[in-house]
Structures are given as C-alpha cells and as structure tokens.
Design an enzyme around this catalytic site. Structure first.
Site, PDB file in Angstrom:
ATOM      1  N   CYS A  31      12.964  12.159 -23.540  1.00 14.42           N
ATOM      2  CA  CYS A  31      13.413  13.384 -22.930  1.00 14.42           C
ATOM      3  C   CYS A  31      13.479  13.222 -21.348  1.00 14.42           C
ATOM      4  O   CYS A  31      14.014  13.875 -20.588  1.00 14.42           O
ATOM      5  CB  CYS A  31      12.028  14.296 -22.869  1.00 14.42           C
ATOM      6  N   HIS A  37      17.873  17.097 -19.075  1.00 17.30           N
ATOM      7  CA  HIS A  37      18.706  17.262 -20.384  1.00 17.30           C
ATOM      8  C   HIS A  37      18.088  18.676 -20.807  1.00 17.30           C
ATOM      9  O   HIS A  37      17.590  19.438 -20.122  1.00 17.30           O
ATOM     10  CB  HIS A  37      17.745  16.422 -21.287  1.00 17.30           C
ATOM     11  N   HIS A  39      17.372  22.289 -22.752  1.00 14.77           N
ATOM     12  CA  HIS A  39      16.544  22.874 -23.629  1.00 14.77           C
ATOM     13  C   HIS A  39      16.992  24.358 -24.056  1.00 14.77           C
ATOM     14  O   HIS A  39      17.318  24.900 -23.042  1.00 14.77           O
ATOM     15  CB  HIS A  39      15.233  23.012 -23.197  1.00 14.77           C
ATOM     16  N   HIS A  78      20.101  29.193 -17.881  1.00 16.98           N
ATOM     17  CA  HIS A  78      21.244  28.238 -17.684  1.00 16.98           C
ATOM     18  C   HIS A  78      21.083  27.754 -16.315  1.00 16.98           C
ATOM     19  O   HIS A  78      22.336  27.443 -15.683  1.00 16.98           O
ATOM     20  CB  HIS A  78      22.672  28.931 -17.809  1.00 16.98           C
ATOM     21  N   GLU A 122       9.459  25.251 -26.969  1.00 17.11           N
ATOM     22  CA  GLU A 122      10.374  24.094 -26.774  1.00 17.11           C
ATOM     23  C   GLU A 122      10.942  23.982 -28.174  1.00 17.11           C
ATOM     24  O   GLU A 122      12.125  23.714 -28.095  1.00 17.11           O
ATOM     25  CB  GLU A 122       9.836  23.133 -26.099  1.00 17.11           C
TER      26      GLU A 122
END
Length: 138
Positions: A31, A37, A39, A78, A122
């Site tokens: 991660c 990154h 999610h 976003h 998650e």
C-alpha cells in the site's frame, strides 16, 4: 433505536512524510506509494436516539444525508488525502484516521449525542468501526 446511512468515497492514500521510504515500505507494504494509491471506501454512519413520535424517525434521513455530504463527500471524495485535505498533512491517512476525521467532522454538524458509530470499509475484510474514543478494528 438506530438509523444508518452509507456513502462511498474514492480517495488516495497513505504514505507517512515522517518516515523514510524504507520505513514506509516496511510499515505499509504494497500500500506504500509516495504518490499515494486509490481506495474506494464504503462509509456507514449510525445515529441513535429516541424515535420522534411525530416523524417516526431518530433523525430525518435527508438531514443526515446533508451532514454526510458536508462531512464526508465534499472534503474526501476523489481527493488525494495527503495533498488535498489539510487534516492529513499532519496525520497519516490510514483507514483508522479516516474514520476519526469523519467522526470529528460529523460531530460538528449533527445534534449533540446522536452519532453512535462510523464504519469505514476499506475492503470486505478491512473495516474500522469508530465510536468516539472507542475504536474496534474488524
């Protein structure tokens, strides 16, 4: 008596600025990425209280949706959490800290004492449940 609503946020995280690249890799594994990154989180908010005899609700769900929009969607959806959300400039953007951020943001908007828990999913297996100072990791 409880009511709940859920929202989905799409965000980018974590990489701790206070750790070396080697330490980040060891702590966050796959991660870890200095550029973050992505999610796709599912967030479930539960409120509790007495059911109003007139409305038949603990809280008007339209009002709860508006609070969730302001506390969750507007600041987080976003976004690159580490770069775009001031809170995460000093706090590592883990799922646990995302739950704390959401709890604190909702506490400012909801009637006092009505917020019961915030769940941040998650993945199906990685879920953080935050109840103020009481945190449970599933």
């Amino acid at each position: 008596m409880c009511s709940l609503l859920q929202a989905e946020i799409h965000a980018c995280l974590p990489h701790s600025k206070s750790l070396s690249d080697e330490e980040n890799l060891k702590l966050f594994g796959k991660c870890n990425n200095p550029n973050g990154h992505g999610h796709n989180y599912k967030v479930v908010v539960t409120v509790r209280g007495e059911i109003d005899p007139v409305s038949g609700m603990v809280m008007n769900l339209t009002d709860l949706k508006e609070c969730m929009q302001a506390a969750i969607m507007e600041p987080l959806d976003h976004k690159n959490l580490d770069r775009d959300v001031p809170y995460f400039s000093e706090v590592v953007s883990t799922t646990e800290n995302v739950a704390v951020f959401i709890w604190d943001s909702l506490q400012k908007l909801l009637p006092q004492g009505i917020l019961y828990k915030v769940e941040v999913h998650e993945t199906e297996q990685n879920v953080v449940v935050y109840k103020g100072e009481e945190t449970i990791v599933k």
